[in-house]
Design a protein around this motif. Structure first.
Motif, mmCIF file in Angstrom:
data_model
loop_
_atom_site.group_PDB
_atom_site.id
_atom_site.type_symbol
_atom_site.label_atom_id
_atom_site.label_comp_id
_atom_site.label_asym_id
_atom_site.label_seq_id
_atom_site.Cartn_x
_atom_site.Cartn_y
_atom_site.Cartn_z
ATOM 1 N N GLU A 122 49.706 49.976 30.305
ATOM 2 C CA GLU A 122 49.514 49.170 31.644
ATOM 3 C C GLU A 122 48.289 48.992 32.339
ATOM 4 O O GLU A 122 48.063 48.398 33.156
ATOM 5 N N THR A 123 47.200 50.060 31.817
ATOM 6 C CA THR A 123 45.824 50.112 32.086
ATOM 7 C C THR A 123 44.911 48.992 31.484
ATOM 8 O O THR A 123 44.715 48.074 32.040
ATOM 9 N N VAL A 124 44.596 49.500 30.449
ATOM 10 C CA VAL A 124 43.845 48.509 29.629
ATOM 11 C C VAL A 124 44.235 48.867 28.170
ATOM 12 O O VAL A 124 45.301 49.544 27.735
ATOM 13 N N PHE B 200 30.163 62.999 21.178
ATOM 14 C CA PHE B 200 30.699 64.080 22.216
ATOM 15 C C PHE B 200 31.881 63.381 23.243
ATOM 16 O O PHE B 200 32.127 64.448 24.035
ATOM 17 N N ASN B 201 32.034 62.311 23.187
ATOM 18 C CA ASN B 201 32.960 61.940 24.355
ATOM 19 C C ASN B 201 34.528 61.798 23.729
ATOM 20 O O ASN B 201 34.873 61.096 22.878
ATOM 21 N N PRO B 202 35.243 62.909 24.282
ATOM 22 C CA PRO B 202 36.562 63.130 24.047
ATOM 23 C C PRO B 202 37.599 61.975 24.101
ATOM 24 O O PRO B 202 37.070 61.170 24.981
ATOM 25 N N VAL C 169 45.113 61.500 24.503
ATOM 26 C CA VAL C 169 46.216 61.530 23.701
ATOM 27 C C VAL C 169 47.312 60.912 24.407
ATOM 28 O O VAL C 169 47.778 61.323 25.370
ATOM 29 N N HIS C 170 48.137 59.950 23.785
ATOM 30 C CA HIS C 170 49.293 59.352 24.208
ATOM 31 C C HIS C 170 50.612 59.780 23.625
ATOM 32 O O HIS C 170 50.528 60.032 22.553
ATOM 33 N N PHE C 171 51.633 59.903 24.507
ATOM 34 C CA PHE C 171 53.145 60.448 24.163
ATOM 35 C C PHE C 171 53.984 59.538 24.802
ATOM 36 O O PHE C 171 53.560 59.024 25.896
ATOM 37 N N ILE D 153 45.594 64.062 28.318
ATOM 38 C CA ILE D 153 47.005 63.707 27.674
ATOM 39 C C ILE D 153 47.530 62.847 28.684
ATOM 40 O O ILE D 153 47.300 62.743 29.844
ATOM 41 N N ARG D 154 48.434 61.734 28.180
ATOM 42 C CA ARG D 154 49.037 60.606 28.906
ATOM 43 C C ARG D 154 50.327 59.884 28.551
ATOM 44 O O ARG D 154 50.485 59.991 27.223
ATOM 45 N N VAL D 155 51.125 59.653 29.275
ATOM 46 C CA VAL D 155 52.417 59.084 28.984
ATOM 47 C C VAL D 155 52.447 57.768 29.593
ATOM 48 O O VAL D 155 52.562 57.333 30.750
ATOM 49 N N GLU E 151 41.473 51.525 34.061
ATOM 50 C CA GLU E 151 41.824 52.679 33.454
ATOM 51 C C GLU E 151 42.644 53.569 34.096
ATOM 52 O O GLU E 151 42.409 53.649 35.278
ATOM 53 N N SER E 152 43.333 54.634 33.491
ATOM 54 C CA SER E 152 44.117 55.641 34.166
ATOM 55 C C SER E 152 43.111 56.528 34.970
ATOM 56 O O SER E 152 41.906 56.744 34.730
ATOM 57 N N THR E 153 43.705 57.186 36.029
ATOM 58 C CA THR E 153 43.142 58.128 36.929
ATOM 59 C C THR E 153 43.019 59.384 36.107
ATOM 60 O O THR E 153 44.075 59.684 35.419
ATOM 61 N N LEU F 74 38.638 63.725 38.048
ATOM 62 C CA LEU F 74 37.416 63.564 36.976
ATOM 63 C C LEU F 74 37.161 61.948 36.864
ATOM 64 O O LEU F 74 35.946 61.592 36.623
ATOM 65 N N ARG F 75 38.063 61.067 37.127
ATOM 66 C CA ARG F 75 37.787 59.699 37.103
ATOM 67 C C ARG F 75 38.627 59.036 37.862
ATOM 68 O O ARG F 75 40.018 59.019 37.887
ATOM 69 N N PRO F 76 38.445 58.159 38.808
ATOM 70 C CA PRO F 76 39.284 57.439 39.754
ATOM 71 C C PRO F 76 39.920 56.425 38.786
ATOM 72 O O PRO F 76 39.393 55.769 37.865
ATOM 73 N N ILE G 209 29.261 66.683 32.231
ATOM 74 C CA ILE G 209 29.326 67.201 30.817
ATOM 75 C C ILE G 209 30.784 67.449 30.550
ATOM 76 O O ILE G 209 31.274 67.192 29.435
ATOM 77 N N SER G 210 31.675 67.603 31.498
ATOM 78 C CA SER G 210 32.978 68.004 31.203
ATOM 79 C C SER G 210 33.687 66.506 31.264
ATOM 80 O O SER G 210 34.909 66.647 30.700
ATOM 81 N N SER G 211 33.311 65.423 31.491
ATOM 82 C CA SER G 211 33.869 64.146 31.351
ATOM 83 C C SER G 211 32.787 63.130 31.019
ATOM 84 O O SER G 211 32.275 62.584 31.890
#
Ligand code: TXA
Ligand code: MG
Length: 320
Positions: A34-36, A61-63, A66-68, A121-123, A181-183, A194-196, A221-223
């Motif tokens: 539903e986002t991208v 280094f960009n993590p 994971v989708h479920f 993680i995201r559903v 993209e997702s929040t 971490l990201r709007p 660095i954490s995102s």
């Protein structure tokens, strides 16, 4: 790989089953959420995950997220918290990602989280994403399905234009309804934005019962996806344009004369859904500058302005 190896699939159950078998063979499948559109691979297969980084040209280094298909499947891989429970109940399936400590023994590839001890993680709610995830039956790692540093794809054609035969199959489920993209919220400790994205700060605050802290740029660095020039088109981007200069591609909002209007009726949901598609279209005209009228800074406008500010940032070649 030759270009004839790119399969364009429809969103039928049968085609989702074909896409699932491409994932099982270690291949890459672009699919709608539903986002991208996401560029999916079997999250437990190191080689498949490495191919995501290779095909995007993404700094390793960009993590990845994971989708479920559902909460039960997702929570098995992380140390769950009460805030995660409340937010999952309110917003999953949907445009919200949690970052939580990775559970010991999770078979998800270490490459997915690029060495961090956490997992995103995201559903997703999109019916095609749901059908694919259920047909595959395991976690699917997927960044947005664009070359690193380019605008996220909100239509199958954007994926084909940007990645071509670097992907094995594209599931065409039409235009993504949210378009941003997702929040992302960090939940390892006190909740941090971490990201709007598709779920607003106000919506999060309502469920958490307090305002959410906003991660400062200093902790980038954490995102690492917060790299300033993460969302750059080829054209320069000029923000908050109150008048048009000659030869600019004109992206408007509200009652203005322009080439493409994000939302004539000043609806931020409609504007978010159009944002990346219109940036793609204006960039494709070859204009050297895309000028954008001011976007109100509330609700989804905060995520829209975040993406536009990144698109306008000085270019850092390392992040592209
Ligand atoms: O809507 C979305 O979120 C889309 C769809 C496909 O799900 N995905 C997406 O992925 O936007 P991507 O890779 O373009 O952005 C993922 C963001 C990056 O900013 C990355 O740094 C962050 O998630 N991220 C992933 N794992 C993380 C972790 N363990 N800790 C902090 N940030 C993480
Ligand atoms: Mg991305």
């Amino acid at each position: 790989m030759t270009s004839s190896s790119l399969q364009i699939l429809s969103d039928t159950e049968q085609d989702c089953a074909k896409a699932a078998s491409v994932l099982r063979d270690g291949g890459l499948v672009a699919f709608p959420t539903e986002t991208v559109y996401g560029l999916g691979a079997d999250a437990c297969n190191d080689t498949a995950v490495a191919r995501i980084f290779e095909s995007k040209g993404r700094p390793s280094f960009n993590p990845l997220i994971v989708h479920f298909p559902d909460v039960e499947a997702a929570r098995a891989h992380v140390d769950w918290t009460d805030a995660a429970e409340d937010l999952a109940h309110a917003f999953w399936p949907g445009p919200l990602t949690f970052v939580l400590p990775r559970r010991a023994g999770s078979p998800i590839s270490r490459l997915v989280s690029a060495g961090l001890n956490t997992l995103a993680i995201r559903v997703p709610a999109h019916p095609t994403a749901q059908t694919l995830l259920r047909a595959f039956g395991g976690p699917v790692a997927a960044p947005s399905a664009n070359r690193s540093g380019q605008i996220s794809p909100t239509k199958a054609a954007h994926v084909v234009d940007g990645l071509g035969d670097r992907v094995d199959a594209v599931l065409d489920g039409g235009a993504c309804p949210v378009g941003l993209e997702s929040t992302i919220v960090g939940l390892s400790d006190h909740p941090v934005l971490l990201r709007p994205g598709g779920v607003t700060e106000d919506q999060l605050a309502e469920v958490l019962g307090h305002h959410i802290a906003i991660r400062k740029n200093a902790d980038a660095i954490s995102s690492p996806g917060q790299l300033a020039s993460h969302y750059a088109p080829d054209a320069r981007v000029r923000l908050n344009a109150t008048e048009w200069l000659p030869n600019e591609a004109r992206l408007g909002f509200g009652d203005v004369e322009c080439d493409l209007n994000l939302s004539e009726k000043e609806d931020l949901v409609e504007a978010a859904a159009h944002l990346f598609d219109y940036m793609h279209q204006l960039d494709a005209t070859g204009a050297t500058t895309i000028a954008v009228t001011p976007i109100p800074h509330h609700g989804l406008g905060i995520a829209i302005n975040d993406r536009l500010t990144r698109a306008a940032a000085p270019r850092d070649d390392y992040s592209r």
